[in-house]
Design an enzyme around this catalytic site. Structure first.
Site, PDB file in Angstrom:
ATOM      1  N   ASP A  90       0.821  -1.214   0.000  1.00 26.10           N
ATOM      2  CA  ASP A  90       0.000   0.000   0.000  1.00 26.10           C
ATOM      3  C   ASP A  90       0.854   1.262   0.000  1.00 26.10           C
ATOM      4  O   ASP A  90       1.963   1.277   0.529  1.00 26.10           O
ATOM      5  CB  ASP A  90      -0.889  -0.022   1.251  1.00 26.10           C
ATOM      6  N   ASN A  94     -10.564  -2.890  -6.213  1.00 28.96           N
ATOM      7  CA  ASN A  94      -9.701  -1.958  -6.957  1.00 28.96           C
ATOM      8  C   ASN A  94     -10.215  -1.609  -8.358  1.00 28.96           C
ATOM      9  O   ASN A  94      -9.718  -0.685  -8.996  1.00 28.96           O
ATOM     10  CB  ASN A  94      -8.257  -2.492  -7.056  1.00 28.96           C
TER      11      ASN A  94
HETATM   12  C1  FPP Z   1      -2.000   0.121  -3.175  1.00 27.54           C
HETATM   13  O1  FPP Z   1      -1.507   1.456  -3.197  1.00 27.54           O
HETATM   14  C2  FPP Z   1      -1.514  -0.586  -4.343  1.00 27.54           C
HETATM   15  C3  FPP Z   1      -2.295  -1.162  -5.282  1.00 27.54           C
HETATM   16  C4  FPP Z   1      -3.766  -1.149  -5.239  1.00 27.54           C
HETATM   17  C5  FPP Z   1      -1.697  -1.820  -6.462  1.00 27.54           C
HETATM   18  C6  FPP Z   1      -0.452  -2.597  -6.177  1.00 27.54           C
HETATM   19  C7  FPP Z   1       0.109  -2.981  -7.462  1.00 27.54           C
HETATM   20  C8  FPP Z   1       1.416  -3.078  -7.740  1.00 27.54           C
HETATM   21  C9  FPP Z   1       2.483  -2.904  -6.737  1.00 27.54           C
HETATM   22  C10 FPP Z   1       1.829  -3.420  -9.138  1.00 27.54           C
HETATM   23  C11 FPP Z   1       1.336  -4.797  -9.542  1.00 27.54           C
HETATM   24  C12 FPP Z   1       2.360  -5.537 -10.190  1.00 27.54           C
HETATM   25  C13 FPP Z   1       3.171  -6.415  -9.591  1.00 27.54           C
HETATM   26  C14 FPP Z   1       4.249  -7.007 -10.376  1.00 27.54           C
HETATM   27  C15 FPP Z   1       3.069  -6.777  -8.170  1.00 27.54           C
HETATM   28  P1  FPP Z   1      -2.532   2.645  -3.435  1.00 27.54           P
HETATM   29  O2  FPP Z   1      -2.598   2.895  -4.893  1.00 27.54           O
HETATM   30  O3  FPP Z   1      -3.831   2.325  -2.791  1.00 27.54           O
HETATM   31  O4  FPP Z   1      -1.801   3.823  -2.716  1.00 27.54           O
HETATM   32  P2  FPP Z   1      -2.499   5.033  -1.950  1.00 27.54           P
HETATM   33  O5  FPP Z   1      -3.279   4.453  -0.813  1.00 27.54           O
HETATM   34  O6  FPP Z   1      -1.329   5.832  -1.494  1.00 27.54           O
HETATM   35  O7  FPP Z   1      -3.356   5.742  -2.944  1.00 27.54           O
END
Ligand code: FPP
Length: 245
Positions: free
Chosen positions: A24, A72
């Protein structure tokens, strides 16, 4: 679980058998730098490579990463597409590295609604790595804990309907054997960076006795040192599993 090195003279550090991570904070990481959210996901995906390789190196046998939840899809089309493309880049690379790393890859979640090119790669990688003896890497994609439990209930109800079992035969073990992580130990340690203190529908059945580790660091900034800190804290916890020690 295995003791890797001495923390103090008498207290060994315990490497958890199964570590699960909620990746996250990608969006906030990007925002802080005036970059688009997608830049945060790119950095987050690279960090996934670094941390999973490190966990494999230090002897973590099972790891589970939350890459995309059933919730998501509410994000913009562009953001969802970027995450799926980053995931595809990783899949292509992982397929080439399967022999070298000896890791076994399992994709948990409902893949049926994903893009066909992704589904094909996921199926191929799972089949090609099924006899690998290294760490098991569970990637949660279109995963939701409630969805996972509902799917398990449907499977078990089918068995009742077919007359294979009676409702009274349903046990906790049967449910554990019907979820995506069947035959795997429950996570010992669940890590969530980025200052959010909730599970967000992640491994809700499996986490009954997991230890939690929360921190302010955002996932793209999460380093192997942070993982060491989490393992250090975990080693000092007293796990009683409802009993007395
Ligand atoms: C949460 O951060 C992250 C996600 C919903 C997506 C995670 C995806 C990846 C790390 C890439 C996928 C690919 C691989 C190879 C694992 P957020 O976007 O909710 O962050 P925020 O809370 O700061 O907005």
């Amino acid at each position: 679980m295995m003791a890797i090195f001495k923390k103090e003279k008498s207290q060994p550090l315990i490497v958890p058998q199964h570590i699960a991570i909620i990746m996250d904070g990608n969006g906030r990481w990007a925002k802080k730098r005036g970059l688009p959210r997608t830049a945060g996901h790119k950095k987050g995906a690279n960090n996934f490579r670094t941390i999973s390789d490190y966990m494999n190196k230090i002897g973590v046998k099972y790891m589970t990463f939350y890459a995309f939840s059933t919730e998501n899809w509410k994000r913009s089309k562009e953001e969802v597409e970027t995450i799926m493309n980053l995931f595809k880049d990783y899949l292509i690379e992982a397929e080439q590295r399967l022999l070298e790393t000896d890791m076994r890859m399992i994709f948990i979640g409902d893949r049926s609604v994903l893009r066909p090119d992704l589904i094909e790669l996921m199926n191929r990688i799972e089949a090609a790595s099924k006899d690998n003896t290294g760490a098991i890497v569970n990637m949660a994609i279109n995963y939701g804990g409630r969805q996972e439990i509902a799917t398990a209930c449907k499977k078990i109800a089918q068995k009742v309907k077919a007359g294979e079992i009676e409702p009274e035969d349903i046990t906790e073990d049967m449910i554990s054997a019907s979820i995506y992580t069947a035959n795997q130990p429950d996570p010992d340690l669940i890590i969530r960076p980025s200052c959010e203190f909730r599970l967000s529908n992640f491994l809700i059945w499996q986490s009954a006795y997991s230890e939690f580790w929360f921190d302010n660091v955002l996932w793209p900034d999460f380093t192997t040192r942070d993982l060491d800190r989490a393992i250090h804290d975990f080693s000092n916890r007293q796990r009683r599993f409802g009993g007395v020690k």
